[in-house]
Design an enzyme around this catalytic site. Sequence first.
Site, PDB file in Angstrom:
ATOM      1  N   SER A 141      -2.568  11.670   4.514  1.00 49.85           N
ATOM      2  CA  SER A 141      -3.153  12.867   4.892  1.00 49.85           C
ATOM      3  C   SER A 141      -4.597  12.812   4.614  1.00 49.85           C
ATOM      4  O   SER A 141      -4.884  12.110   3.637  1.00 49.85           O
ATOM      5  CB  SER A 141      -2.544  14.195   3.659  1.00 49.85           C
ATOM      6  OG  SER A 141      -3.669  15.097   3.892  1.00 49.85           O
TER       7      SER A 141
ATOM      8  N   ASP B 103       0.848  -1.192  -0.154  1.00 50.54           N
ATOM      9  CA  ASP B 103      -0.024   0.063   0.195  1.00 50.54           C
ATOM     10  C   ASP B 103       1.019   1.436   0.104  1.00 50.54           C
ATOM     11  O   ASP B 103       2.049   1.128   0.308  1.00 50.54           O
ATOM     12  CB  ASP B 103      -0.747  -0.079   1.127  1.00 50.54           C
ATOM     13  CG  ASP B 103      -1.579   1.209   1.490  1.00 50.54           C
ATOM     14  OD1 ASP B 103      -1.416   1.745   2.622  1.00 50.54           O
ATOM     15  OD2 ASP B 103      -2.341   1.497   0.745  1.00 50.54           O
TER      16      ASP B 103
ATOM     17  N   ASP C 222      -0.047   5.177   0.796  1.00 54.20           N
ATOM     18  CA  ASP C 222      -0.261   6.142   1.754  1.00 54.20           C
ATOM     19  C   ASP C 222      -0.281   5.540   3.136  1.00 54.20           C
ATOM     20  O   ASP C 222      -1.335   4.884   3.391  1.00 54.20           O
ATOM     21  CB  ASP C 222      -1.380   7.128   1.449  1.00 54.20           C
ATOM     22  CG  ASP C 222      -1.386   7.603   0.052  1.00 54.20           C
ATOM     23  OD1 ASP C 222      -2.379   7.979  -0.790  1.00 54.20           O
ATOM     24  OD2 ASP C 222      -0.383   8.225  -0.044  1.00 54.20           O
TER      25      ASP C 222
HETATM   26  O1  LIG Z   1      -3.398   3.975   1.438  1.00 53.94           O
HETATM   27  P1  LIG Z   1      -3.565   3.910  -0.285  1.00 53.94           P
HETATM   28  O2  LIG Z   1      -4.513   3.030  -0.819  1.00 53.94           O
HETATM   29  O3  LIG Z   1      -2.143   4.100  -0.671  1.00 53.94           O
HETATM   30  O4  LIG Z   1      -4.070   5.390  -0.441  1.00 53.94           O
HETATM   31  C1  LIG Z   1      -5.359   6.028   0.294  1.00 53.94           C
HETATM   32  C2  LIG Z   1      -5.544   7.346  -0.231  1.00 53.94           C
HETATM   33  O5  LIG Z   1      -6.085   7.234  -1.461  1.00 53.94           O
HETATM   34  C3  LIG Z   1      -6.722   7.875   0.542  1.00 53.94           C
HETATM   35  O6  LIG Z   1      -7.644   7.373   0.675  1.00 53.94           O
HETATM   36  C4  LIG Z   1      -8.795   8.028   1.357  1.00 53.94           C
HETATM   37  O7  LIG Z   1      -9.720   6.988   1.476  1.00 53.94           O
HETATM   38  P2  LIG Z   1     -11.127   7.162   0.575  1.00 53.94           P
HETATM   39  O8  LIG Z   1     -10.512   6.588  -0.763  1.00 53.94           O
HETATM   40  O9  LIG Z   1     -11.396   8.563   0.490  1.00 53.94           O
HETATM   41  O10 LIG Z   1     -11.919   6.169   1.032  1.00 53.94           O
HETATM   42  C5  LIG Z   1      -8.457   8.618   2.749  1.00 53.94           C
HETATM   43  O11 LIG Z   1      -8.051   7.403   3.608  1.00 53.94           O
HETATM   44  C6  LIG Z   1      -7.206   9.483   2.595  1.00 53.94           C
HETATM   45  O12 LIG Z   1      -6.561  10.022   3.946  1.00 53.94           O
HETATM   46  C7  LIG Z   1      -6.011   8.778   1.799  1.00 53.94           C
HETATM   47  O13 LIG Z   1      -4.789   9.636   1.480  1.00 53.94           O
HETATM   48 MG   LIG Z   2      -2.909   3.378   3.375  1.00 54.69          MG
END
Ligand SMILES: O=P(O)(O)OC[C@@H](O)[C@H]1O[C@@H](OP(=O)(O)O)[C@@H](O)[C@@H](O)[C@@H]1O
Ligand SMILES: [Mg+2]
Length: 191
Positions: A18, A9, A11
């Site tokens: 963030s 993964d 982020d």
């Molecule tokens: O952790 P990975 O999968 O690499 O990426 C997560 C991001 O796309 C974003 O995913 C979003 O969730 P939603 O997609 O809005 O439910 C939120 O959690 C953000 O904080 C986060 O930056």
């Molecule tokens: Mg993540």
Amino acid sequence: MTQYTVFLDRDGVINHDSDAYIKHPDEFHFIAKSPDAIALLNAKGFQVILITNQSAVGRGIISVRTLDAILKKMTRGVEQAGGRIKDIFFCPHGPNQGCDCRKPKPGMILQAVACHGIDLKKAFMIGDSAKDIECGKNAGCAINILVKTGNGERALAALTEKGIVPDFLAGDLYEAALWITANFSSQNIVS
Ligand SMILES: O=P(O)(O)OC[C@@H](O)[C@H]1O[C@@H](OP(=O)(O)O)[C@@H](O)[C@@H](O)[C@@H]1O
Ligand SMILES: [Mg+2]
Ligand SMILES: [Zn+2]
């Protein structure tokens, strides 16, 4: 013999996350030693593939072009540390678009398996959210590791609620890489 694969993964695992999404390369900051963790895995024969939800695209917050620039900054930093990300799979869709690729669905991992002939009995998934662990389990990864960085602490509570237990809990990606490379070598993970 097929190689070991570590699905990562992004982020909250490789970089600091963030709540307002990572909207620009300037907002991308590596978590300490995450590039070194990827280099360590590669040095021990593990290929690394990125599996990331990027709903900011589907929400109209960033363009694919900006996402590409952020991913290029990540790749440059990993390569400067001597590591390599073999491939990148991202889901650009929002949660309500009903796609097959948004984690916890296994679509991105199954795409990677089809592209690269990956043996899921020799595959790990490392994430900071419940959806990462569920994605790995849904795809059939042998070992699914939760890191405490990013959403990790919240994810552990959410997984416990669902009766889902990660195969290993690591403080961060570097600790996960140390554990993987100390405990797995040439034999299959799951006999
Ligand atoms: O952790 P990975 O999968 O690499 O990426 C997560 C991001 O796309 C974003 O995913 C979003 O969730 P939603 O997609 O809005 O439910 C939120 O959690 C953000 O904080 C986060 O930056
Ligand atoms: Mg993540
Ligand atoms: Zn998708």
